[in-house]
Write a protein that holds these residues in place. Structure first.
Motif, PDB file in Angstrom:
ATOM      1  N   LEU A  34       0.823  -1.207   0.000  1.00 22.03           N
ATOM      2  CA  LEU A  34       0.000   0.000   0.000  1.00 22.03           C
ATOM      3  C   LEU A  34       0.857   1.256   0.000  1.00 22.03           C
ATOM      4  N   ARG A  35       1.972   1.230   0.696  1.00 23.93           N
ATOM      5  CA  ARG A  35       2.866   2.397   0.640  1.00 23.93           C
ATOM      6  C   ARG A  35       3.412   2.584  -0.767  1.00 23.93           C
ATOM      7  N   ALA A  36       3.712   1.477  -1.441  1.00 23.30           N
ATOM      8  CA  ALA A  36       4.166   1.570  -2.833  1.00 23.30           C
ATOM      9  C   ALA A  36       3.044   2.105  -3.727  1.00 23.30           C
ATOM     10  N   ALA A  37       1.811   1.701  -3.467  1.00 18.81           N
ATOM     11  CA  ALA A  37       0.677   2.198  -4.235  1.00 18.81           C
ATOM     12  C   ALA A  37       0.498   3.701  -4.016  1.00 18.81           C
ATOM     13  N   ALA A  38       0.686   4.158  -2.773  1.00 15.82           N
ATOM     14  CA  ALA A  38       0.589   5.592  -2.484  1.00 15.82           C
ATOM     15  C   ALA A  38       1.658   6.365  -3.249  1.00 15.82           C
ATOM     16  N   ASP A  39       2.876   5.839  -3.271  1.00 18.66           N
ATOM     17  CA  ASP A  39       3.956   6.484  -4.027  1.00 18.66           C
ATOM     18  C   ASP A  39       3.625   6.523  -5.519  1.00 18.66           C
ATOM     19  N   ALA A  40       3.029   5.444  -6.014  1.00 23.28           N
ATOM     20  CA  ALA A  40       2.673   5.394  -7.435  1.00 23.28           C
ATOM     21  C   ALA A  40       1.598   6.427  -7.765  1.00 23.28           C
ATOM     22  N   LEU A  41       0.653   6.638  -6.853  1.00 21.36           N
ATOM     23  CA  LEU A  41      -0.359   7.672  -7.062  1.00 21.36           C
ATOM     24  C   LEU A  41       0.283   9.053  -7.145  1.00 21.36           C
ATOM     25  N   ARG A  42       1.226   9.321  -6.263  1.00 21.30           N
ATOM     26  CA  ARG A  42       1.900  10.624  -6.291  1.00 21.30           C
ATOM     27  C   ARG A  42       2.654  10.813  -7.599  1.00 21.30           C
ATOM     28  N   ALA A  43       3.343   9.770  -8.031  1.00 20.94           N
ATOM     29  CA  ALA A  43       4.107   9.867  -9.280  1.00 20.94           C
ATOM     30  C   ALA A  43       3.186  10.036 -10.490  1.00 20.94           C
ATOM     31  N   ALA A  44       1.984   9.502 -10.398  1.00 15.04           N
ATOM     32  CA  ALA A  44       1.055   9.547 -11.530  1.00 15.04           C
ATOM     33  C   ALA A  44       0.158  10.782 -11.510  1.00 15.04           C
ATOM     34  N   GLU A  45       0.438  11.738 -10.633  1.00 16.22           N
ATOM     35  CA  GLU A  45      -0.433  12.918 -10.528  1.00 16.22           C
ATOM     36  C   GLU A  45      -0.706  13.583 -11.883  1.00 16.22           C
ATOM     37  N   PRO A  46       0.320  13.831 -12.735  1.00 12.29           N
ATOM     38  CA  PRO A  46       0.007  14.481 -14.028  1.00 12.29           C
ATOM     39  C   PRO A  46      -0.971  13.670 -14.877  1.00 12.29           C
ATOM     40  N   ALA A  47      -0.788  12.364 -14.926  1.00 18.05           N
ATOM     41  CA  ALA A  47      -1.688  11.523 -15.721  1.00 18.05           C
ATOM     42  C   ALA A  47      -3.088  11.501 -15.124  1.00 18.05           C
ATOM     43  N   ILE A  48      -3.176  11.468 -13.798  1.00 16.25           N
ATOM     44  CA  ILE A  48      -4.488  11.447 -13.139  1.00 16.25           C
ATOM     45  C   ILE A  48      -5.235  12.753 -13.381  1.00 16.25           C
ATOM     46  N   LEU A  49      -4.526  13.881 -13.266  1.00 15.63           N
ATOM     47  CA  LEU A  49      -5.176  15.174 -13.469  1.00 15.63           C
ATOM     48  C   LEU A  49      -5.585  15.367 -14.929  1.00 15.63           C
ATOM     49  N   ALA A  50      -4.768  14.868 -15.854  1.00 19.12           N
ATOM     50  CA  ALA A  50      -5.143  14.971 -17.270  1.00 19.12           C
ATOM     51  C   ALA A  50      -6.400  14.150 -17.552  1.00 19.12           C
ATOM     52  N   ALA A  51      -6.461  12.958 -16.969  1.00 16.76           N
ATOM     53  CA  ALA A  51      -7.641  12.113 -17.151  1.00 16.76           C
ATOM     54  C   ALA A  51      -8.868  12.773 -16.532  1.00 16.76           C
ATOM     55  N   ASN A  52      -8.690  13.374 -15.365  1.00 13.01           N
ATOM     56  CA  ASN A  52      -9.804  14.031 -14.695  1.00 13.01           C
ATOM     57  C   ASN A  52     -10.291  15.237 -15.480  1.00 13.01           C
ATOM     58  N   ALA A  53      -9.372  15.948 -16.120  1.00 11.07           N
ATOM     59  CA  ALA A  53      -9.776  17.097 -16.935  1.00 11.07           C
ATOM     60  C   ALA A  53     -10.689  16.649 -18.075  1.00 11.07           C
ATOM     61  N   THR A  54     -10.394  15.484 -18.645  1.00 11.98           N
ATOM     62  CA  THR A  54     -11.253  14.932 -19.697  1.00 11.98           C
ATOM     63  C   THR A  54     -12.640  14.629 -19.144  1.00 11.98           C
ATOM     64  N   ASP A  55     -12.674  13.993 -17.979  1.00 12.08           N
ATOM     65  CA  ASP A  55     -13.966  13.681 -17.358  1.00 12.08           C
ATOM     66  C   ASP A  55     -14.740  14.949 -17.012  1.00 12.08           C
TER      67      ASP A  55
END
Length: 419
Positions: A34-55
């Motif tokens: 889970l700590r690794a998953a949390a780190d992966a979420l932080r690293a993926a912030e640009p991709a997550i925000l870009a996807a959210n902008a589409t939504d």
């Protein structure tokens, strides 16, 4: 089987295999993943925000309400909070294997009730993409596999969050099938999940948790052949007693209604004791803060009049209904007739009135001198939450790790037979 049924049968079969692995994973292995998953979420912030902008663009074009858009919207702060929530779950006490109680029978047989994972959990949710991370984290820490079916309005956000979560989990040895996202927005997939009880020979879902509007929850409850942990409307009340400190009452009322209007812990109805010295001061504060107020008898003639339906409405918007009541008895009666058993609060200095309210209001969460917006698993020290259950069985209130476990009896004998 239909295409949707075939898809869900495949997902549940794979989830069942992953659940067997998760059930025996040590606490430190789950926490590390889970700590690794949390780190992966932080690293993926640009991709997550870009996807959210589409939504967000699609949802805005489709005319979603302001409350729904607020639930859907992500920014850097919300992504960081999502990652922090996943990391916080990693630090919580693992309920799996905990001994609930133990007894020794007269014949020497030792019996224990021990917490174990539920197995495979299906989450059906709308709008809030953070549920993708929260639900996956809680399910994995409690030793369950999870199948996530988010709403079409958040599909791109959910995919980006899910991809990041799974990359972190897999890097630490957790099966990829521990957290699966239903890849289609076809509503038939929801129906297939609701009937995935194993009767067709495929894997079964052990528990369904719906998170969304009244229509979604009603469909789940009507169609499910799988046990359901339901979260109904948040028709929440704040009752201001005649003994309440006016400044405290005003602060709580404003926060309970307007901090975030689209969350399930938002106050929808304000009840004011006829003995409170200045009811209009509270109403004026709400109006000044931008809230539309609909009032019952005995209050301002210049404000919109509440109709019967208002007392049974979850607005999820900057709208509140306000009624005068006859003391704590009147408040309890009103909540019994119109409440949804979610969250209700009393503001009072009179301890006897508060004690009665806390004892007699039949809601999952009752509060004294605090905002209803505390109806949140993180605020309860539970890390993230998978939802707030308003029923009476299995789990009630914010459902986190313990709510995602069941128990089994384990007996330790020395050769005992019944004879």
């Amino acid at each position: 089987m239909t295409d949707a049924a075939t898809l869900i049968a495949d997902l549940t079969t794979r989830a069942r295999t992953a659940a067997r692995v998760l059930a025996t994973l040590p606490t430190d292995a789950k926490a590390r993943a889970l700590r690794a998953a949390a780190d992966a979420l932080r690293a993926a912030e640009p991709a997550i925000l870009a996807a959210n902008a589409t939504d967000m663009a699609s949802a805005t074009e489709a005319g979603l309400s302001g409350a729904m858009l607020d639930r859907l919207r992500l920014d850097a702060g919300r992504v960081a909070a999502m990652a922090d929530g996943v990391a916080a779950v990693a630090g919580l006490a693992d309920p799996v294997g905990a001994i609930i109680d133990e007894t020794t029978r007269p014949n020497g047989l030792v019996l224990r009730r021990v917490r174990v994972p539920i197995g495979v959990i299906g989450i059906i949710y709308e709008s809030r993409p953070n549920v993708t991370a929260d639900a996956a984290a809680l399910a994995v820490m409690a030793g369950n596999a999870v199948i996530l079916r988010g709403g079409s309005e958040a599909i791109e956000s959910n995919r980006a969050i899910h991809a990041a979560m799974v990359s972190g989990l897999v890097a630490c040895g957790v099966p990829a099938d521990a957290a699966q996202l239903v890849p289609t927005t076809d509503r038939a997939a929801v129906g297939a999940m609701l009937t995935a009880d194993g009767s067709n020979g495929a894997g079964a879902i052990d528990l369904i948790v719906p998170r969304g509007g009244k229509g979604l929850v009603a469909r789940v409850q009507n169609e499910a052949r799988v046990p359901v942990l339901a979260h109904l409307d948040g028709i929440n009340h704040v009752y201001v007693d005649g003994s309440a400190d006016p400044a405290m009452a005003a602060a709580i009322v404003i926060d309970a209604k307007l901090r975030r209007t689209g969350v399930c812990g938002s106050m929808e109805t304000l009840l004011i004791d006829r003995a409170f010295p200045d009811p209009m001061s509270l109403i004026d504060r709400l109006v000044t803060a931008g809230c539309e107020v609909r009032v019952g008898p005995g209050l301002s003639d210049t404000l919109p009049r509440a109709v019967d339906a208002d007392w049974d409405t979850e607005y999820l918007d900057a709208i509140a209904s306000v009624a005068l009541v006859d003391g704590v008895d009147g408040a309890i009666d009103h909540i019994a007739r119109h409440g949804s058993h979610h969250t209700d609060a009393i503001v009072a200095t009179d301890e006897a009135a508060a004690t009665r309210f806390l004892a007699e209001v039949d809601s999952a969460i009752v509060l004294w001198n605090a905002s209803t917006q505390f109806a949140d698993g993180g605020e309860f020290g539970l890390g993230a939450e998978i939802g707030i259950a308003t029923g009476r069985l299995h789990a009630r209130g914010p459902v986190a790790l313990e709510g995602l476990t069941t128990y089994k009896w384990v007996g330790y004998g020395t050769g005992q037979v019944r004879g």
